[in-house]
Design a protein around this motif. Structure first.
Motif, short mmCIF file in Angstrom:
data_model
loop_
_atom_site.label_atom_id
_atom_site.label_comp_id
_atom_site.label_asym_id
_atom_site.label_seq_id
_atom_site.Cartn_x
_atom_site.Cartn_y
_atom_site.Cartn_z
N ARG A 117 0.87 -1.18 0.00
CA ARG A 117 0.00 0.00 0.00
C ARG A 117 0.90 1.22 0.00
N PRO A 118 0.91 2.01 -1.08
CA PRO A 118 1.80 3.18 -1.16
C PRO A 118 1.44 4.21 -0.11
N SER A 119 2.08 4.08 1.05
CA SER A 119 1.90 5.00 2.15
C SER A 119 3.18 4.93 2.98
N GLY A 120 3.69 6.08 3.38
CA GLY A 120 4.95 6.08 4.10
C GLY A 120 6.15 5.95 3.18
N ASN A 121 7.21 5.37 3.69
CA ASN A 121 8.49 5.34 2.97
C ASN A 121 8.64 4.03 2.19
N TRP A 122 8.61 4.12 0.86
CA TRP A 122 8.88 2.98 -0.01
C TRP A 122 10.05 3.31 -0.93
N SER A 123 11.05 3.96 -0.40
CA SER A 123 12.22 4.34 -1.20
C SER A 123 13.00 3.13 -1.69
N ASP A 124 12.76 1.96 -1.08
CA ASP A 124 13.46 0.74 -1.48
C ASP A 124 12.63 -0.10 -2.46
N ALA A 125 11.57 0.49 -3.02
CA ALA A 125 10.69 -0.24 -3.95
C ALA A 125 10.62 0.50 -5.28
N PRO A 126 11.54 0.23 -6.21
CA PRO A 126 11.56 0.95 -7.49
C PRO A 126 10.25 0.84 -8.27
N HIS A 127 9.57 -0.29 -8.18
CA HIS A 127 8.34 -0.44 -8.95
C HIS A 127 7.24 0.49 -8.45
N LEU A 128 7.34 0.97 -7.21
CA LEU A 128 6.40 1.96 -6.68
C LEU A 128 6.88 3.39 -6.92
N GLY A 129 8.00 3.52 -7.59
CA GLY A 129 8.57 4.83 -7.84
C GLY A 129 9.70 5.18 -6.89
N GLY A 130 9.79 4.43 -5.78
CA GLY A 130 10.87 4.65 -4.83
C GLY A 130 10.76 5.94 -4.04
N TYR A 131 9.54 6.36 -3.72
CA TYR A 131 9.36 7.62 -3.00
C TYR A 131 9.32 7.39 -1.49
N ARG A 132 9.66 8.45 -0.77
CA ARG A 132 9.63 8.39 0.70
C ARG A 132 8.27 8.75 1.27
N GLN A 133 7.42 9.31 0.41
CA GLN A 133 6.10 9.73 0.87
C GLN A 133 5.09 9.58 -0.26
N TYR A 134 3.88 9.16 0.11
CA TYR A 134 2.78 9.02 -0.85
C TYR A 134 1.54 9.68 -0.26
N LEU A 135 0.73 10.25 -1.13
CA LEU A 135 -0.47 10.94 -0.70
C LEU A 135 -1.69 10.43 -1.45
N ALA A 136 -2.86 10.61 -0.85
CA ALA A 136 -4.12 10.30 -1.52
C ALA A 136 -4.47 11.42 -2.49
N THR A 137 -5.35 11.15 -3.43
CA THR A 137 -5.74 12.14 -4.43
C THR A 137 -6.35 13.38 -3.80
N THR A 138 -7.21 13.20 -2.81
CA THR A 138 -7.83 14.36 -2.16
C THR A 138 -6.79 15.25 -1.50
N ASP A 139 -5.76 14.64 -0.92
CA ASP A 139 -4.70 15.43 -0.29
C ASP A 139 -3.90 16.22 -1.33
#
Length: 464
Positions: free
Chosen positions: A181-203
């Motif tokens: 679930r793209p939430s929080g830190n997924w910097s170690d997951a390239p297939h998710l984009g490798g971002y440290r933060q994810y937001l919902a569309t409304t946010d």
């Protein structure tokens, strides 16, 4: 062996697993039928369609998992969903978020209580057979090749077990898709984009409304939307998107599509086709070699498209289509489909591959047609900050719209953060939304087409 007998066999095996829930020794795989209730007589199939019934009623070998050892131990903490899927959120000991989403669906909670056990309710539930139970597994390799961030779902069977705790009664002994679930830190997951933060569309919308320095990646968004069209995924509402937040760069929000349960949606059957025609449910189109109407196929999600793709030109859409044509080769499509259970690939893998290859060849046409639909009415949103909207006629007869930030003294600050040129032959109306109290609307007089409408809070101005 008939589908019913296969289902009885699977049920008995599940009962054995349940009886031994405290036993730490579990089989590596178990035969499971995704939805035995979708088996139907030849007459029923004639009236209501073959759909994906064979895929729903064919036993597959599903990996059995124990949550207390998976990914270092997953702890369930919250029910989620609310639509057709039964979902459960989990958190790893390292703080990573995951979600279990049931392969089988129920539509009973979408109906009034009086209709849930009626003949009508049964027919509504039977419509689940129009969705391919394993479609989400067939997409990750294609998404990776196309450069579209995405979760990587796994097919799992979750038996009754201590780790489920109070959730056993509702969630145990069922087939699920387990994915990040793209939430929080997924910097170690390239297939998710490798971002440290994810937001919902409304946010994301709220942040863009509050700060005109924040932008979403429109080109990445339309690339993902064309992929939706390619696979005939008509369920791309706000909740089915997360947005990665890069550490740097021009774009602050990058789209990450999630929940691909409705890919390859299809239907047939005499009464089903007649009912959909009479009720004008044009959104529900069969996953076929072509698309009858791209505009109605995407109609459920056009508000989202008009917000995030309002700066994209026809050239941008065609480039996105060309990118998918280049990256989604026959080999990539074929390999991607092999991620479904082998028993299912044998049933429908070839048919799906043939349709994807043909639809890929028509992507530029689909892109052009959808661009035309969105270009007829364009909405341009400002923020709560001060901005200047400039609308000017260019020498070639086109109309330019730019939006600049204004500094404290009311002067334009930096380059325009929105810029697009409109042709009267494509666009009939442009609506400018000013969300702040200090906006400036500089509109050249005499522009008859496109019609320009200005909305400032509760007031509205129209030009001409």
């Amino acid at each position: 062996m008939t589908p019913f007998r296969r289902f009885v066999l699977s049920t008995l095996l599940l009962a054995v697993l349940s009886a031994g829930a405290q036993d730490p020794v579990l089989p590596a795989t178990v035969p499971v039928v995704a939805g035995a209730e979708h088996d139907a007589s030849r007459f029923h199939r004639f009236l209501f369609g073959r759909n994906w019934r064979a895929e729903w009623t064919t036993p597959i070998q599903a990996p059995v998992v124990r949550l207390d050892t998976l990914y270092g131990g997953l702890i369930p903490y919250q029910r989620s969903g609310g639509g057709e899927s039964r979902s459960l959120r989990l958190r790893s000991r390292a703080g990573k978020e995951y979600v279990l989403r049931s392969v089988n669906k129920t539509r009973s909670n979408l109906l009034p209580a009086l209709l849930r056990n009626s003949a009508y309710g049964s027919l509504v539930q039977d419509g689940v057979s129009m969705s391919h139970p394993y479609a989400a597994l067939a997409l990750p390799a294609m998404l990776t090749a196309a450069g579209i961030p995405h979760p990587a779902p796994r097919l799992v069977f979750v038996p009754e077990q201590p780790a489920l705790d109070t959730f056993n009664a509702v969630y145990a002994n069922a087939l699920y898709l387990l994915e990040e679930r793209p939430s929080g830190n997924w910097s170690d997951a390239p297939h998710l984009g490798g971002y440290r933060q994810y937001l919902a569309t409304t946010d994301v919308k709220e942040k863009m409304r509050a700060d005109n320095r924040l932008r979403a990646d429109g080109r990445a968004f339309i690339r993902a939307r064309l992929f939706d069209i390619l696979i005939s995924d008509v369920d791309r509402h706000e909740g089915n998107w997360r947005w990665g937040v890069p550490d740097s760069g021009a774009y602050r929000f990058v789209p990450v599509p999630v929940d691909r349960d409705q890919a390859f949606f299809t239907y047939n059957g005499l009464l089903t086709k007649l009912t959909l025609a009479l009720t004008r449910r044009r959104l529900m189109q069969r996953f076929n070699f072509g698309i009858r109407n791209v505009t109605t196929l995407t109609s459920h999600d056009q508000l989202l498209d008009r917000f995030f793709a309002n700066e994209m030109t026809e050239a941008d859409w065609l480039e996105a289509a060309a990118h998918l044509e280049r990256t989604l080769t026959d080999s990539v499509i074929n390999v991607s489909l092999q991620a479904m259970p082998a028993e299912i690939v044998a049933l429908s893998g070839t048919a799906i591959c043939e349709r994807l290859v043909e639809r890929r060849a028509r992507l530029r046409s689909f892109a052009s047609r959808y661009y035309d639909a969105l270009a007829r009415k364009v909405e341009i949103h400002g923020s709560t900050g001060a901005e200047q909207f400039d609308v000017r006629r260019l020498p070639d007869g086109t109309v330019s719209v730019t939006v600049h930030r204004l500094d404290a003294s009311g002067q334009k600050e930096g380059a325009a953060f929105y810029q697009r040129v409109f042709r009267a032959s494509e666009t009939g109306r442009i609506t400018l939304y000013g969300a702040g109290g200090n906006d400036v609307f500089a509109l050249e007089k005499g522009i008859r087409r496109p019609k320009v409408i200005v909305e400032k809070g509760t007031s509205k101005e129209q030009y001409p």
